[in-house]
Design a protein around this motif. Structure first.
Motif, mmCIF file in Angstrom:
data_model
loop_
_atom_site.group_PDB
_atom_site.id
_atom_site.type_symbol
_atom_site.label_atom_id
_atom_site.label_comp_id
_atom_site.label_asym_id
_atom_site.label_seq_id
_atom_site.Cartn_x
_atom_site.Cartn_y
_atom_site.Cartn_z
ATOM 1 N N HIS A 40 57.111 -12.257 -27.809
ATOM 2 C CA HIS A 40 57.026 -13.163 -28.930
ATOM 3 C C HIS A 40 57.120 -14.574 -28.238
ATOM 4 N N TYR A 41 56.437 -15.485 -29.338
ATOM 5 C CA TYR A 41 56.669 -17.021 -29.347
ATOM 6 C C TYR A 41 57.275 -17.299 -30.354
ATOM 7 N N ASP A 42 58.238 -18.181 -30.275
ATOM 8 C CA ASP A 42 59.170 -18.457 -31.278
ATOM 9 C C ASP A 42 59.873 -19.879 -31.198
ATOM 10 N N ALA A 43 59.554 -20.739 -32.279
ATOM 11 C CA ALA A 43 60.249 -21.887 -32.171
ATOM 12 C C ALA A 43 61.628 -21.901 -32.238
ATOM 13 N N ALA A 44 62.414 -20.897 -32.698
ATOM 14 C CA ALA A 44 63.839 -20.925 -32.539
ATOM 15 C C ALA A 44 64.347 -20.227 -31.436
ATOM 16 N N SER A 45 63.389 -19.881 -30.272
ATOM 17 C CA SER A 45 64.046 -19.306 -29.147
ATOM 18 C C SER A 45 64.749 -20.293 -28.332
ATOM 19 N N LYS A 46 65.901 -19.768 -27.635
ATOM 20 C CA LYS A 46 66.828 -20.694 -26.782
ATOM 21 C C LYS A 46 66.047 -21.033 -25.304
ATOM 22 N N PRO A 47 65.927 -22.057 -25.066
ATOM 23 C CA PRO A 47 65.366 -22.295 -23.587
ATOM 24 C C PRO A 47 66.182 -21.752 -22.357
ATOM 25 N N ALA A 48 65.244 -21.233 -21.404
ATOM 26 C CA ALA A 48 65.850 -20.587 -20.078
ATOM 27 C C ALA A 48 65.847 -21.848 -19.054
ATOM 28 N N LEU A 49 65.344 -22.771 -19.292
ATOM 29 C CA LEU A 49 65.187 -23.893 -18.507
ATOM 30 C C LEU A 49 64.878 -25.174 -19.122
ATOM 31 N N HIS A 50 65.076 -26.225 -18.576
ATOM 32 C CA HIS A 50 64.741 -27.463 -18.930
ATOM 33 C C HIS A 50 64.191 -28.222 -17.761
ATOM 34 N N ILE A 51 63.012 -29.086 -17.975
ATOM 35 C CA ILE A 51 62.326 -29.667 -17.085
ATOM 36 C C ILE A 51 61.889 -31.071 -17.214
ATOM 37 N N ALA A 52 61.568 -31.914 -16.658
ATOM 38 C CA ALA A 52 60.920 -33.333 -17.144
ATOM 39 C C ALA A 52 59.371 -33.358 -17.016
ATOM 40 N N SER A 53 58.870 -34.266 -17.977
ATOM 41 C CA SER A 53 57.445 -34.320 -17.846
ATOM 42 C C SER A 53 57.011 -34.639 -16.258
ATOM 43 N N ALA A 54 56.023 -33.865 -15.759
ATOM 44 C CA ALA A 54 55.524 -34.240 -14.507
ATOM 45 C C ALA A 54 56.459 -33.703 -13.265
ATOM 46 N N ASP A 55 57.144 -32.667 -13.668
ATOM 47 C CA ASP A 55 57.900 -31.728 -12.766
ATOM 48 C C ASP A 55 57.086 -30.647 -12.220
ATOM 49 N N ALA A 56 57.325 -30.482 -11.041
ATOM 50 C CA ALA A 56 56.718 -29.121 -10.531
ATOM 51 C C ALA A 56 57.468 -27.705 -11.022
ATOM 52 N N LEU A 57 56.682 -26.592 -11.097
ATOM 53 C CA LEU A 57 57.354 -25.563 -11.589
ATOM 54 C C LEU A 57 56.818 -24.355 -10.584
ATOM 55 N N VAL A 58 57.878 -23.410 -10.363
ATOM 56 C CA VAL A 58 57.132 -22.218 -9.856
ATOM 57 C C VAL A 58 57.691 -21.034 -10.767
ATOM 58 N N VAL A 59 56.800 -20.419 -11.198
ATOM 59 C CA VAL A 59 57.342 -19.167 -12.193
ATOM 60 C C VAL A 59 56.974 -17.889 -11.726
ATOM 61 N N ARG A 60 57.717 -16.976 -11.525
ATOM 62 C CA ARG A 60 57.508 -15.314 -11.568
ATOM 63 C C ARG A 60 57.448 -14.738 -12.954
ATOM 64 N N THR A 61 56.142 -13.912 -12.702
ATOM 65 C CA THR A 61 56.165 -13.081 -13.859
ATOM 66 C C THR A 61 56.066 -11.610 -13.420
ATOM 67 N N LEU A 62 56.120 -10.753 -14.602
ATOM 68 C CA LEU A 62 56.378 -9.462 -14.374
ATOM 69 C C LEU A 62 55.084 -8.661 -15.124
ATOM 70 N N ILE A 63 54.893 -7.467 -14.386
ATOM 71 C CA ILE A 63 53.782 -6.670 -14.757
ATOM 72 C C ILE A 63 54.071 -6.112 -16.016
ATOM 73 N N THR A 64 53.078 -6.137 -17.014
ATOM 74 C CA THR A 64 53.456 -5.596 -18.651
ATOM 75 C C THR A 64 53.268 -4.092 -18.583
ATOM 76 N N SER A 65 54.439 -3.579 -18.136
ATOM 77 C CA SER A 65 54.426 -2.159 -18.071
ATOM 78 C C SER A 65 55.947 -1.672 -18.053
ATOM 79 N N SER A 66 56.214 -0.374 -18.128
ATOM 80 C CA SER A 66 57.694 0.097 -17.905
ATOM 81 C C SER A 66 57.818 0.746 -16.612
ATOM 82 N N PRO A 67 58.889 0.747 -15.996
ATOM 83 C CA PRO A 67 59.236 1.590 -14.811
ATOM 84 C C PRO A 67 58.913 2.930 -15.134
ATOM 85 N N GLU A 68 59.007 3.660 -16.132
ATOM 86 C CA GLU A 68 58.692 4.999 -16.288
ATOM 87 C C GLU A 68 57.263 5.223 -16.253
#
Length: 348
Positions: A40-68
């Motif tokens: 989901h995308y949601d305006a009420a979601s709690k942020p996981a991180l705060h950054i400033a404008s022009a900051d650099a950001l490294v993000v790791r993402t996960l495969i869209t699947s289940s382990p099973e």
């Protein structure tokens, strides 16, 4: 220099336009049960991180699947990412979609009406495998394929190729299928699958390293989420998945106070990209062409008539994807056709 004067200068600098300034800090966000938004995308979601404008950001993402599902298709249990197991085990606040998105990320200074500029500097493979699969009732031809199938696809990071099958190798062009911000609060929690005014699941294979995505901002902080890693994809994404994998991306994120958009827009080193999304392909195509005309008028100073003509003679209208509820169409506008700079025009 007085402390007050220094503070004023710093405040002005922090609100400066664009992401071209050197980042003041680099942040990293990895997926965990407390740093993802599942489906989901949601305006009420709690942020996981705060950054400033022009900051650099490294993000790791996960495969869209289940382990099973991965293990059933042939992935060794030891090769399933621990974070994927932990998230599937622990996260209960999920849906209505299926993507595990890293975030939300709160960008200081972002306000409704601004534009979020997301510069994609680098995209790296995180694991040596991917999958492609379709399910019952899914994809563009559900009546032709009324069953489910998943194929595990080895990735060769050294040669940047996917070994799809014996004698078939697919060049890798990794990108994030989903980069988006929170929608307007009145929309509530929205499904991560259909792309829309918030960006989200655009599945645009041009958004590789070196590209820039521009997103209208609807809530304070923007609440950026990133996920749905693809090692490669064909336009259309007809069976509903690409070469799905986990990725690590390096970004520079900035608040654009000078740019007012009503719809997502992008650029690559060689093209500007206008977009349209709708339940109906015809309507999505009309929206994308209208967005291209608007871009040419506002950015290049063309008349509306000339912009429409130029779109017909020099721009390419392409299907982004056909399978995510809202289908996607994009118009690629080549930068090379403009032989002189047009001063005073804000990019994109």
């Amino acid at each position: 220099m007085t402390t007050a004067r220094l503070a004023l200068i710093c405040a002005v600098a922090s609100s400066a336009v664009g992401a071209r300034a050197a980042p003041s800090r680099t942040h990293r966000l990895d997926p965990s049960p407390t740093t993802v938004a599942w489906g989901h995308y949601d305006a009420a979601s709690k942020p996981a991180l705060h950054i400033a404008s022009a900051d650099a950001l490294v993000v790791r993402t996960l495969i869209t699947s289940s382990p099973e599902r991965l293990e059933k298709a042939g992935v060794a249990p030891a090769d399933v990412e621990p974070a994927l197991r932990e998230i599937h085990k622990s996260v209960t606040d999920k849906g209505p979609g299926g993507h595990i998105l890293t975030g939300p990320i709160f960008v200081d200074g972002a306000e409704p009406g601004d534009t979020l500029e997301v510069r994609i500097d680098k995209v790296d493979l995180a694991i040596p495998y991917a999958y492609n699969g379709f399910g019952v009732g899914r994809g563009f031809l559900p009546d032709d394929f009324p069953y489910a199938k998943t194929r595990i696809i080895p990735l060769d990071a050294g040669r940047m190729l996917a070994r799809f099958a014996e004698g078939i190798e697919v060049p890798l062009r990794p990108f994030f299928g989903s980069i988006g911000v929170a929608p307007p609060p009145t929309m509530g929690r929205i499904d991560s699958a259909p792309p829309g005014l918030h960006g989200g699941n655009l599945d645009n294979k041009d958004l590789t390293a070196g590209s820039v995505l521009y997103l209208p901002i609807y809530v304070p902080g923007a609440l950026l989420e990133i996920g749905d890693g693809h090692a490669a994809q064909g336009n259309g994404e007809v069976d509903i998945t690409a070469i799905e994998t986990s990725l690590v991306g390096s970004f520079r994120v900035a608040v654009r106070k000078d740019l007012r958009l009503t719809w997502p827009r992008a650029e690559t080193p060689t093209h500007w990209i206008a977009m349209g999304m709708d339940r109906d392909l015809w309507s999505a195509a009309k929206m994308a062409v209208r967005q291209a005309v608007e871009l040419l008028v506002s950015q290049q100073g063309l008349s509306k008539d000339d912009a429409y003509m130029l779109a017909s003679v020099a721009c390419d209208v392409e299907v982004t994807q056909l399978v995510d509820g809202n289908v996607g169409v994009h118009v690629r506008i080549p930068k090379s056709i403009f032989t002189r700079a047009r001063p005073g025009r804000a990019a994109p």
